[in-house]
Write a protein that holds these residues in place. Structure first.
Motif, PDB file in Angstrom:
ATOM      1  N   VAL A  69       0.837  -1.205   0.000  1.00 41.62           N
ATOM      2  CA  VAL A  69       0.000   0.000   0.000  1.00 41.62           C
ATOM      3  C   VAL A  69       0.869   1.251   0.000  1.00 41.62           C
ATOM      4  CG1 VAL A  69      -1.683   1.318   1.336  1.00 41.62           C
ATOM      5  CG2 VAL A  69      -1.960  -1.157   1.088  1.00 41.62           C
ATOM      6  N   LEU A  70       1.961   1.250   0.766  1.00 35.04           N
ATOM      7  CA  LEU A  70       2.871   2.401   0.767  1.00 35.04           C
ATOM      8  C   LEU A  70       3.474   2.633  -0.614  1.00 35.04           C
ATOM      9  CD1 LEU A  70       4.742   1.950   4.180  1.00 35.04           C
ATOM     10  CD2 LEU A  70       3.105   3.741   3.575  1.00 35.04           C
ATOM     11  N   ASP A  78       2.003   6.421 -11.731  1.00 33.89           N
ATOM     12  CA  ASP A  78       1.153   6.120 -12.893  1.00 33.89           C
ATOM     13  C   ASP A  78      -0.205   5.611 -12.393  1.00 33.89           C
ATOM     14  OD1 ASP A  78      -0.107   5.102 -15.169  1.00 33.89           O
ATOM     15  OD2 ASP A  78       1.807   4.538 -16.088  1.00 33.89           O
ATOM     16  N   ASN A  79      -1.271   6.337 -12.703  1.00 34.75           N
ATOM     17  CA  ASN A  79      -2.606   5.949 -12.230  1.00 34.75           C
ATOM     18  C   ASN A  79      -3.070   4.631 -12.835  1.00 34.75           C
ATOM     19  OD1 ASN A  79      -2.978   8.163 -10.537  1.00 34.75           O
ATOM     20  ND2 ASN A  79      -3.739   9.450 -12.209  1.00 34.75           N
ATOM     21  N   PHE A  80      -2.666   4.372 -14.083  1.00 36.04           N
ATOM     22  CA  PHE A  80      -3.036   3.105 -14.710  1.00 36.04           C
ATOM     23  C   PHE A  80      -2.398   1.930 -13.964  1.00 36.04           C
ATOM     24  CE2 PHE A  80      -2.156  -0.309 -17.777  1.00 36.04           C
ATOM     25  CZ  PHE A  80      -3.448  -0.616 -18.165  1.00 36.04           C
ATOM     26  N   LEU A  81      -1.112   2.077 -13.591  1.00 36.59           N
ATOM     27  CA  LEU A  81      -0.447   1.012 -12.837  1.00 36.59           C
ATOM     28  C   LEU A  81      -1.014   0.906 -11.422  1.00 36.59           C
ATOM     29  CD1 LEU A  81       3.270   1.447 -13.942  1.00 36.59           C
ATOM     30  CD2 LEU A  81       1.613  -0.271 -14.690  1.00 36.59           C
ATOM     31  N   ARG A  82      -1.431   2.021 -10.862  1.00 33.34           N
ATOM     32  CA  ARG A  82      -2.092   1.964  -9.555  1.00 33.34           C
ATOM     33  C   ARG A  82      -3.364   1.121  -9.618  1.00 33.34           C
ATOM     34  NH1 ARG A  82      -1.818   8.138  -7.039  1.00 33.34           N
ATOM     35  NH2 ARG A  82       0.300   7.976  -6.191  1.00 33.34           N
ATOM     36  N   SER A 291     -15.508 -10.054  -3.486  1.00 35.32           N
ATOM     37  CA  SER A 291     -15.491 -10.784  -4.759  1.00 35.32           C
ATOM     38  C   SER A 291     -16.078  -9.947  -5.882  1.00 35.32           C
ATOM     39  CB  SER A 291     -16.265 -12.101  -4.624  1.00 35.32           C
ATOM     40  OG  SER A 291     -15.607 -12.974  -3.736  1.00 35.32           O
ATOM     41  N   THR A 292     -17.137  -9.201  -5.588  1.00 32.44           N
ATOM     42  CA  THR A 292     -17.760  -8.371  -6.629  1.00 32.44           C
ATOM     43  C   THR A 292     -16.757  -7.381  -7.210  1.00 32.44           C
ATOM     44  OG1 THR A 292     -19.902  -8.550  -5.517  1.00 32.44           O
ATOM     45  CG2 THR A 292     -19.650  -6.794  -7.132  1.00 32.44           C
ATOM     46  N   PHE A 293     -16.009  -6.716  -6.346  1.00 36.03           N
ATOM     47  CA  PHE A 293     -15.072  -5.690  -6.808  1.00 36.03           C
ATOM     48  C   PHE A 293     -13.823  -6.311  -7.427  1.00 36.03           C
ATOM     49  CE2 PHE A 293     -11.900  -2.264  -5.917  1.00 36.03           C
ATOM     50  CZ  PHE A 293     -12.439  -1.333  -6.801  1.00 36.03           C
ATOM     51  N   VAL A 294     -13.275  -7.367  -6.803  1.00 35.67           N
ATOM     52  CA  VAL A 294     -12.052  -7.988  -7.318  1.00 35.67           C
ATOM     53  C   VAL A 294     -12.317  -8.675  -8.652  1.00 35.67           C
ATOM     54  CG1 VAL A 294     -10.288  -9.737  -6.877  1.00 35.67           C
ATOM     55  CG2 VAL A 294     -11.054  -8.261  -5.024  1.00 35.67           C
ATOM     56  N   ILE A 295     -13.468  -9.332  -8.791  1.00 32.95           N
ATOM     57  CA  ILE A 295     -13.808  -9.960 -10.072  1.00 32.95           C
ATOM     58  C   ILE A 295     -13.888  -8.903 -11.170  1.00 32.95           C
ATOM     59  CG2 ILE A 295     -15.710 -11.076 -11.320  1.00 32.95           C
ATOM     60  CD1 ILE A 295     -16.215 -12.760  -8.825  1.00 32.95           C
ATOM     61  N   CYS A 296     -14.465  -7.749 -10.829  1.00 33.32           N
ATOM     62  CA  CYS A 296     -14.533  -6.639 -11.785  1.00 33.32           C
ATOM     63  C   CYS A 296     -13.133  -6.231 -12.244  1.00 33.32           C
ATOM     64  CB  CYS A 296     -15.271  -5.462 -11.164  1.00 33.32           C
ATOM     65  SG  CYS A 296     -14.954  -3.866 -11.942  1.00 33.32           S
ATOM     66  N   LEU A 297     -12.204  -6.046 -11.301  1.00 34.04           N
ATOM     67  CA  LEU A 297     -10.845  -5.630 -11.650  1.00 34.04           C
ATOM     68  C   LEU A 297     -10.121  -6.704 -12.459  1.00 34.04           C
ATOM     69  CD1 LEU A 297      -9.723  -3.929  -8.307  1.00 34.04           C
ATOM     70  CD2 LEU A 297     -10.321  -2.809 -10.458  1.00 34.04           C
ATOM     71  N   LEU A 298     -10.295  -7.973 -12.080  1.00 34.81           N
ATOM     72  CA  LEU A 298      -9.634  -9.049 -12.825  1.00 34.81           C
ATOM     73  C   LEU A 298     -10.172  -9.146 -14.246  1.00 34.81           C
ATOM     74  CD1 LEU A 298      -9.400 -11.833 -10.086  1.00 34.81           C
ATOM     75  CD2 LEU A 298      -7.549 -10.415 -10.985  1.00 34.81           C
ATOM     76  N   THR A 408     -14.266   5.108 -17.347  1.00 32.25           N
ATOM     77  CA  THR A 408     -13.508   6.098 -16.574  1.00 32.25           C
ATOM     78  C   THR A 408     -12.070   6.173 -17.042  1.00 32.25           C
ATOM     79  OG1 THR A 408     -14.919   5.705 -14.633  1.00 32.25           O
ATOM     80  CG2 THR A 408     -12.789   6.794 -14.259  1.00 32.25           C
ATOM     81  N   VAL A 409     -11.448   4.996 -17.268  1.00 30.28           N
ATOM     82  CA  VAL A 409     -10.040   4.956 -17.668  1.00 30.28           C
ATOM     83  C   VAL A 409      -9.867   5.482 -19.090  1.00 30.28           C
ATOM     84  CG1 VAL A 409      -8.094   3.443 -18.157  1.00 30.28           C
ATOM     85  CG2 VAL A 409      -9.467   3.074 -16.113  1.00 30.28           C
ATOM     86  N   ILE A 410     -10.807   5.139 -19.980  1.00 35.53           N
ATOM     87  CA  ILE A 410     -10.680   5.543 -21.382  1.00 35.53           C
ATOM     88  C   ILE A 410     -10.893   7.042 -21.540  1.00 35.53           C
ATOM     89  CG2 ILE A 410     -11.717   5.319 -23.675  1.00 35.53           C
ATOM     90  CD1 ILE A 410     -12.275   2.385 -23.001  1.00 35.53           C
ATOM     91  N   TYR A 411     -11.915   7.558 -20.840  1.00 37.32           N
ATOM     92  CA  TYR A 411     -12.251   8.972 -21.038  1.00 37.32           C
ATOM     93  C   TYR A 411     -11.680   9.850 -19.935  1.00 37.32           C
ATOM     94  CZ  TYR A 411     -15.478   6.984 -24.391  1.00 37.32           C
ATOM     95  OH  TYR A 411     -16.022   6.300 -25.453  1.00 37.32           O
TER      96      TYR A 411
END
Length: 411
Positions: A69-70, A78-82, A291-298, A408-411
């Motif tokens: 986290v630190l 880089d926000n994309f890498l974050r 799981s809802t959020f992590v599945i979304c990110l994966l 959000t990431v694209i625009y």
């Protein structure tokens, strides 16, 4: 004294109870013992080992998660890498909260395990033992499936991604060995030996702890819920015995006494299921939200890796996505199985030849039917009940989040 011998005054009616208990609990016991959650039944020198396991597991997770986290907050610009790093941070936080919830519920877990052992000791008929073994095997298999999916996906991620990331040379002509979970370098130089190797080993240990919590949660739910389902099948077989000729023609047969025993058995299962609900409500809530959020990110990582033709990353993220989705499916399947099976008790009361019973006895069946109108359920924080429809809701919500993240990431 054998480790399965309890301080009950009743003598075991099932001569095979020790073997049966080992068969249904072996795998979940292995999993939960490694993080100190499985209750110690006998007062021996091993009582302190679970506490040591809990403390060490927390320290390892805190250390690795803190460095991770630190790094995201202080070093990664880089926000994309974050965003790419956010999934593990969220997953580790949710798993840590599940770990604390299981630790807090250890007395209730011990009560449920004791009740299970008592039921296995007191089963009399081979028919009832067969029914209990049938559902015990289901719980055992679900535990194995969950463990195989979680451990294979997570450990391959730590190993394969570590190999895929490899190392690179920076502008100062210094070889940088990249960790699969980037660590904050403000406290010490992670690139130095043996600090790098130590941090990597601790990351593997952290991954093991987090996935042990996830697979252990599923295994515990499967163990308790399938035991309740087996007991419900025993009750339904006892209801059929009420009007079975080989019992009704016996001189000492009393249908009122027999029905009283069935009602008492049913009430015991209801109490057991209420304790299961208490044990699992927090961990299932964290599992549902996490799981809802992590599945979304994966899902998002898989899409971006597909577009960038990053095969190693795509394979590992796909395995992680499959394991988390499958684990959530198993929890929802267990909840759905318990709902369906508990509702069948009332149906069984209606399907037997109740008209052959004395009038007062047949009226007593109404109590069982009334109790069965409120099926046994496992809830996620008393907010939503786990069922197959809930699993569909998790997938739909994750896809909705995915569309939001992409836009959000694209625009």
């Amino acid at each position: 004294m054998h480790p399965f011998v309890w301080n009950h005054t009743d003598q075991p009616r099932n001569p095979n109870y020790e073997k049966d208990i080992v068969y249904v609990t072996k795998h979940v016991k292995w999993i939960l013992n490694s993080i100190g959650i499985w209750p110690v039944m006998l007062k021996t020198i091993g009582e302190c080992l679970p506490k040591i396991a809990i403390v060490l597991s927390n320290l390892v997770v805190f250390f690795i998660q803190g460095l991770y986290v630190l790094h995201i907050i202080l070093e990664q610009q880089d926000n994309f890498l974050r965003l790419r790093l956010l999934a593990f941070a969220w997953y580790s936080l949710i798993s840590l909260m599940k770990f604390w919830a299981l630790t807090m519920r250890k007395p209730n877990i011990k009560y449920c395990v004791e009740e299970m052992y008592a039921d296995w000791k007191q089963v009399e008929l081979q028919r009832d033992r067969t029914l209990m073994l049938k559902y015990g095997k289901i719980g055992r298999d679900l535990t194995i499936y969950s463990a195989v999916f979680m451990y294979s996906a997570s450990m391959s991620y730590v190993a394969v991604m570590q190999y895929a990331v490899g190392s690179h040379v920076d502008e100062n002509n210094r070889t940088i060995r990249v960790l699969v979970y980037p660590a904050y370098s403000g406290l010490f130089d992670v690139q130095k030996t043996p600090i790098y190797e130590t941090v990597y080993i601790l990351q593997c240990m952290c991954t093991f702890v987090l996935n042990t919590v996830s697979s252990g949660t599923c295994g515990l739910a499967a163990l308790f819920a399938t035991h309740a389902c087996g007991q419900i099948d025993v009750i339904m077989s006892q209801l059929n015995d009420l009007v079975d000729e080989k019992f009704t023609f016996k001189k000492n047969y009393d249908p009122d006494t027999r029905l009283m025993e069935i009602v008492q058995h049913h009430m015991k299962i209801l109490k057991f299921s209420a304790i299961i609900e208490t044990v699992l409500q927090e961990v299932c809530f964290f599992e549902f939200v996490g799981s809802t959020f992590v599945i979304c990110l994966l899902e998002y990582y898989c899409i971006t890796d597909w577009q960038q033709n990053n095969k190693f990353s795509l394979i590992t993220y796909s395995m992680l996505l499959s394991s988390l989705t499958f684990n959530m499916f198993l929890l929802c399947y267990i909840g759905d199985l318990l709902i369906e099976k508990s509702a069948n008790v009332g149906i069984s009361c209606c399907m037997i030849n109740w008209y052959r019973l004395p009038i007062k006895t047949s009226q007593g069946l109404i109590l069982i039917i009334a109790m069965s109108n409120n099926p046994l359920k496992i809830s996620a924080g008393r907010i939503i009940y786990l069922s197959l429809s809930t699993f569909g809701s998790v997938l739909k919500t994750s896809f909705a989040y995915l569309n939001f993240v992409r836009s959000t990431v694209i625009y």
